[in-house]
Design a protein around this motif. Sequence first.
Motif, PDB file in Angstrom:
ATOM      1  N   TYR A  78     -30.662 -56.230 -14.931  1.00 45.37           N
ATOM      2  CA  TYR A  78     -30.396 -57.671 -14.899  1.00 45.37           C
ATOM      3  C   TYR A  78     -31.669 -58.457 -15.220  1.00 45.37           C
ATOM      4  O   TYR A  78     -31.653 -59.395 -16.032  1.00 45.37           O
ATOM      5  CB  TYR A  78     -29.848 -58.074 -13.528  1.00 45.37           C
ATOM      6  CG  TYR A  78     -29.684 -59.562 -13.371  1.00 45.37           C
ATOM      7  CD1 TYR A  78     -28.621 -60.232 -13.978  1.00 45.37           C
ATOM      8  CD2 TYR A  78     -30.599 -60.300 -12.633  1.00 45.37           C
ATOM      9  CE1 TYR A  78     -28.480 -61.606 -13.842  1.00 45.37           C
ATOM     10  CE2 TYR A  78     -30.463 -61.672 -12.493  1.00 45.37           C
ATOM     11  CZ  TYR A  78     -29.407 -62.318 -13.101  1.00 45.37           C
ATOM     12  OH  TYR A  78     -29.281 -63.678 -12.971  1.00 45.37           O
ATOM     13  N   ALA A  79     -32.779 -58.089 -14.606  1.00 47.25           N
ATOM     14  CA  ALA A  79     -34.042 -58.794 -14.822  1.00 47.25           C
ATOM     15  C   ALA A  79     -34.473 -58.712 -16.284  1.00 47.25           C
ATOM     16  O   ALA A  79     -34.926 -59.705 -16.861  1.00 47.25           O
ATOM     17  CB  ALA A  79     -35.129 -58.221 -13.913  1.00 47.25           C
ATOM     18  N   ILE A  80     -34.314 -57.554 -16.891  1.00 48.53           N
ATOM     19  CA  ILE A  80     -34.687 -57.399 -18.299  1.00 48.53           C
ATOM     20  C   ILE A  80     -33.796 -58.256 -19.189  1.00 48.53           C
ATOM     21  O   ILE A  80     -34.263 -58.877 -20.145  1.00 48.53           O
ATOM     22  CB  ILE A  80     -34.666 -55.911 -18.712  1.00 48.53           C
ATOM     23  CG1 ILE A  80     -35.850 -55.211 -18.054  1.00 48.53           C
ATOM     24  CG2 ILE A  80     -34.686 -55.747 -20.223  1.00 48.53           C
ATOM     25  CD1 ILE A  80     -35.900 -53.732 -18.227  1.00 48.53           C
ATOM     26  N   THR A  81     -32.511 -58.332 -18.868  1.00 52.08           N
ATOM     27  CA  THR A  81     -31.587 -59.175 -19.633  1.00 52.08           C
ATOM     28  C   THR A  81     -31.996 -60.643 -19.530  1.00 52.08           C
ATOM     29  O   THR A  81     -32.026 -61.358 -20.534  1.00 52.08           O
ATOM     30  CB  THR A  81     -30.142 -58.993 -19.125  1.00 52.08           C
ATOM     31  OG1 THR A  81     -29.785 -57.620 -19.285  1.00 52.08           O
ATOM     32  CG2 THR A  81     -29.172 -59.861 -19.894  1.00 52.08           C
ATOM     33  N   VAL A  82     -32.328 -61.096 -18.330  1.00 50.49           N
ATOM     34  CA  VAL A  82     -32.741 -62.489 -18.123  1.00 50.49           C
ATOM     35  C   VAL A  82     -34.015 -62.796 -18.909  1.00 50.49           C
ATOM     36  O   VAL A  82     -34.097 -63.815 -19.600  1.00 50.49           O
ATOM     37  CB  VAL A  82     -32.943 -62.793 -16.617  1.00 50.49           C
ATOM     38  CG1 VAL A  82     -33.617 -64.133 -16.406  1.00 50.49           C
ATOM     39  CG2 VAL A  82     -31.606 -62.749 -15.893  1.00 50.49           C
ATOM     40  N   VAL A  83     -35.002 -61.914 -18.828  1.00 48.81           N
ATOM     41  CA  VAL A  83     -36.264 -62.121 -19.541  1.00 48.81           C
ATOM     42  C   VAL A  83     -36.022 -62.107 -21.052  1.00 48.81           C
ATOM     43  O   VAL A  83     -36.548 -62.948 -21.773  1.00 48.81           O
ATOM     44  CB  VAL A  83     -37.310 -61.065 -19.136  1.00 48.81           C
ATOM     45  CG1 VAL A  83     -38.526 -61.095 -20.054  1.00 48.81           C
ATOM     46  CG2 VAL A  83     -37.735 -61.267 -17.694  1.00 48.81           C
ATOM     47  N   SER A  84     -35.219 -61.175 -21.520  1.00 49.12           N
ATOM     48  CA  SER A  84     -34.920 -61.068 -22.944  1.00 49.12           C
ATOM     49  C   SER A  84     -34.234 -62.329 -23.456  1.00 49.12           C
ATOM     50  O   SER A  84     -34.594 -62.873 -24.498  1.00 49.12           O
ATOM     51  CB  SER A  84     -34.054 -59.842 -23.207  1.00 49.12           C
ATOM     52  OG  SER A  84     -33.737 -59.736 -24.566  1.00 49.12           O
ATOM     53  N   ASN A  85     -33.245 -62.813 -22.713  1.00 51.92           N
ATOM     54  CA  ASN A  85     -32.540 -64.035 -23.107  1.00 51.92           C
ATOM     55  C   ASN A  85     -33.463 -65.241 -23.059  1.00 51.92           C
ATOM     56  O   ASN A  85     -33.386 -66.129 -23.911  1.00 51.92           O
ATOM     57  CB  ASN A  85     -31.311 -64.260 -22.219  1.00 51.92           C
ATOM     58  CG  ASN A  85     -30.217 -63.273 -22.508  1.00 51.92           C
ATOM     59  OD1 ASN A  85     -30.168 -62.652 -23.565  1.00 51.92           O
ATOM     60  ND2 ASN A  85     -29.323 -63.107 -21.549  1.00 51.92           N
ATOM     61  N   SER A  86     -34.364 -65.278 -22.079  1.00 52.24           N
ATOM     62  CA  SER A  86     -35.322 -66.375 -21.965  1.00 52.24           C
ATOM     63  C   SER A  86     -36.280 -66.378 -23.161  1.00 52.24           C
ATOM     64  O   SER A  86     -36.592 -67.424 -23.717  1.00 52.24           O
ATOM     65  CB  SER A  86     -36.107 -66.236 -20.672  1.00 52.24           C
ATOM     66  OG  SER A  86     -37.121 -67.192 -20.591  1.00 52.24           O
ATOM     67  N   ASN A  87     -36.723 -65.183 -23.554  1.00 48.56           N
ATOM     68  CA  ASN A  87     -37.621 -65.065 -24.701  1.00 48.56           C
ATOM     69  C   ASN A  87     -36.930 -65.491 -25.988  1.00 48.56           C
ATOM     70  O   ASN A  87     -37.539 -66.130 -26.842  1.00 48.56           O
ATOM     71  CB  ASN A  87     -38.165 -63.640 -24.835  1.00 48.56           C
ATOM     72  CG  ASN A  87     -39.163 -63.305 -23.756  1.00 48.56           C
ATOM     73  OD1 ASN A  87     -39.711 -64.165 -23.091  1.00 48.56           O
ATOM     74  ND2 ASN A  87     -39.399 -62.014 -23.567  1.00 48.56           N
ATOM     75  N   LYS A  88     -35.656 -65.150 -26.137  1.00 54.28           N
ATOM     76  CA  LYS A  88     -34.905 -65.531 -27.336  1.00 54.28           C
ATOM     77  C   LYS A  88     -34.727 -67.035 -27.432  1.00 54.28           C
ATOM     78  O   LYS A  88     -34.815 -67.622 -28.497  1.00 54.28           O
ATOM     79  CB  LYS A  88     -33.539 -64.834 -27.350  1.00 54.28           C
ATOM     80  CG  LYS A  88     -33.605 -63.376 -27.650  1.00 54.28           C
ATOM     81  CD  LYS A  88     -32.242 -62.735 -27.598  1.00 54.28           C
ATOM     82  CE  LYS A  88     -32.345 -61.232 -27.767  1.00 54.28           C
ATOM     83  NZ  LYS A  88     -31.054 -60.569 -27.563  1.00 54.28           N
ATOM     84  N   SER A  89     -34.453 -67.686 -26.296  1.00 51.31           N
ATOM     85  CA  SER A  89     -34.224 -69.124 -26.320  1.00 51.31           C
ATOM     86  C   SER A  89     -35.507 -69.919 -26.524  1.00 51.31           C
ATOM     87  O   SER A  89     -35.467 -71.061 -26.948  1.00 51.31           O
ATOM     88  CB  SER A  89     -33.513 -69.583 -25.034  1.00 51.31           C
ATOM     89  OG  SER A  89     -34.364 -69.412 -23.923  1.00 51.31           O
ATOM     90  N   SER A  90     -36.655 -69.318 -26.242  1.00 52.18           N
ATOM     91  CA  SER A  90     -37.923 -70.031 -26.429  1.00 52.18           C
ATOM     92  C   SER A  90     -38.490 -69.853 -27.835  1.00 52.18           C
ATOM     93  O   SER A  90     -39.469 -70.457 -28.180  1.00 52.18           O
ATOM     94  CB  SER A  90     -38.942 -69.579 -25.387  1.00 52.18           C
ATOM     95  OG  SER A  90     -39.314 -68.237 -25.586  1.00 52.18           O
ATOM     96  N   GLU A  91     -37.843 -69.024 -28.637  1.00 52.52           N
ATOM     97  CA  GLU A  91     -38.338 -68.783 -30.022  1.00 52.52           C
ATOM     98  C   GLU A  91     -37.907 -69.878 -30.949  1.00 52.52           C
ATOM     99  O   GLU A  91     -37.009 -70.590 -30.844  1.00 52.52           O
ATOM    100  CB  GLU A  91     -37.831 -67.434 -30.537  1.00 52.52           C
ATOM    101  CG  GLU A  91     -38.465 -66.291 -29.829  1.00 52.52           C
ATOM    102  CD  GLU A  91     -37.917 -64.927 -30.282  1.00 52.52           C
ATOM    103  OE1 GLU A  91     -36.933 -64.877 -31.035  1.00 52.52           O
ATOM    104  OE2 GLU A  91     -38.495 -63.935 -29.870  1.00 52.52           O
TER     105      GLU A  91
END
Length: 91
Positions: A78-91
């Motif tokens: 779950y944590a990796i999914t949240v971080v991954s999605n956060s990184n995608k939205s900040s690009e």
Amino acid sequence: MTELIKKFTVQCDFKGQSSPFAIYVGNPKSDVHPIHHQDSWLAKERGGNIPIKVKDSLQKLHLLSQENGISFSELCAYAITVVSNSNKSSE
């Protein structure tokens, strides 16, 4: 409860070279770091090091999973999914 083991790939340091390395997360004992044995093996057998930031994050997630009675491996996923999605939205 069935124990789930999940595979994650992290960038590890091999004598100055960064390379991906697979770690496996299950339901660790509470008295050791969640990836203690893998970290020791990587250092002794391959001369590599799992980054402190990764180890610290896993330790915090392990404590959270214990405090809340949830699966450590599921919390990591779950944590990796949240971080991954956060990184995608900040690009």
